[in-house]
Design an enzyme around this catalytic site. Structure first.
Site, mmCIF file in Angstrom:
data_model
loop_
_atom_site.group_PDB
_atom_site.id
_atom_site.type_symbol
_atom_site.label_atom_id
_atom_site.label_comp_id
_atom_site.label_asym_id
_atom_site.label_seq_id
_atom_site.Cartn_x
_atom_site.Cartn_y
_atom_site.Cartn_z
ATOM 1 C CG LEU A 149 -1.940 -1.099 1.332
ATOM 2 C CD1 LEU A 149 -2.726 -0.967 2.632
ATOM 3 C CD2 LEU A 149 -2.891 -1.073 0.142
ATOM 4 C CB CYS A 150 0.653 4.362 -1.962
ATOM 5 S SG CYS A 150 1.420 5.995 -2.076
ATOM 6 C CG PHE A 151 -1.489 6.396 1.806
ATOM 7 C CD1 PHE A 151 -0.721 7.135 0.917
ATOM 8 C CD2 PHE A 151 -2.850 6.518 1.747
ATOM 9 C CE1 PHE A 151 -1.301 7.994 -0.012
ATOM 10 C CE2 PHE A 151 -3.457 7.366 0.829
ATOM 11 C CZ PHE A 151 -2.677 8.108 -0.051
#
Length: 269
Positions: A149-151
């Site tokens: 996940l990017c975050f």
């Protein structure tokens, strides 16, 4: 004659569906002429909410595709790398320019610092204490670690607010051009994404509302645009898509971004 160092096209399309957003971004990149085109800043949102996958991700490792399909949640693949993002209540930007249009910056890291600097400028204006991760004493022990996940992961030039990552940015180089886009979450939406995820939800991310500034999209736009102009010392020319860009976007949407061959397998149809 227009000086391309001082004027940028500004295109605000508002919220669109995932395939349209990705097709329009790629059309702007494909139609850009390094010798004559003005650099571009595009602002947009997502309606309905959608997942976007990084260029090289395997979707089945990150999200439950059957559940997404059953709930009508679109899944699209970006042309940039990085991790999966759930796009819901957010403001998204994209930039297309040459290195020479941002003060002859060539290196990827230098261009990230230059182009993402307008975000720091905007956050400072509204009272947020922000910094690039590489410059922050509150940064995680490890930077640049790959995450689904990017975050969940933090790169050197991600922006931290009180030690928590606010949004995400990704860049690609093609034909000597810089293409960059970024996501700025207005409110927390990971609880909406959680039922569709096959991986752990990060605890270190934040949103504008959680940071203490529940700005509506239009108010945030105004601040970002003012800060962008100040930071890069440019002026905007309000613009729309050309007929060539619209035709290219329509073709890309139909043949690529509405196709499982690209979105799920990562191969051009």
């Amino acid at each position: 004659m227009t000086d391309s160092r001082k004027y940028w096209r500004l295109i605000d399309t508002g919220p669109l569906d995932g395939p349209s957003n990705m097709a329009l971004d790629e059309a702007l990149l494909s139609c850009f002429d390094p010798g004559s085109s003005l650099p571009v800043l595009r602002l947009y949102g997502w309606n309905p909410p959608a997942f976007s996958l990084g260029r090289f991700q395997k979707p089945e490792d990150v999200i439950d595709l059957a559940r997404c399909a059953g709930a009508g949640v679109p899944v699209v693949r970006r042309v940039t790398g990085g991790g999966c993002i759930f796009h819901a209540e957010e403001l998204t930007y994209s930039i297309i320019c040459t290195p020479g249009q941002i003060s002859d910056i060539i290196g990827v890291k230098e261009s990230f610092r230059r182009l993402c600097g307008f975000l720091l400028h905007a956050y400072d204006k509204i009272g947020l204490s922000s910094a690039f991760a590489v410059d922050s004493p509150l940064r995680p022990a490890r930077l640049g670690e790959r995450t689904a996940l990017c975050f969940a992961g933090t790169e050197e030039y991600d922006i931290l607010v009180n030690g928590r990552k606010l949004g995400g940015n990704a860049q690609r180089r093609a034909r000597g051009l810089i293409f960059q886009h970024g996501s700025i979450p207005l409110r927390p939406t990971l609880s909406e994404a959680r039922p569709f995820l096959r991986c752990a939800v990060p605890a270190g991310a934040t949103s504008m509302a959680e940071a203490g500034f529940p700005l509506e999209s239009e108010a945030l736009k105004e601040q970002l645009l003012a800060s962008f102009q100040e930071h890069l010392a440019i002026s905007f020319q309000h613009s729309v898509f050309s007929s060539e860009e619209q035709a290219m976007a329509g073709k890309l949407r139909q043949e690529k971004y509405c196709s499982d061959a690209w979105n799920l397998a990562g191969e051009a149809p």
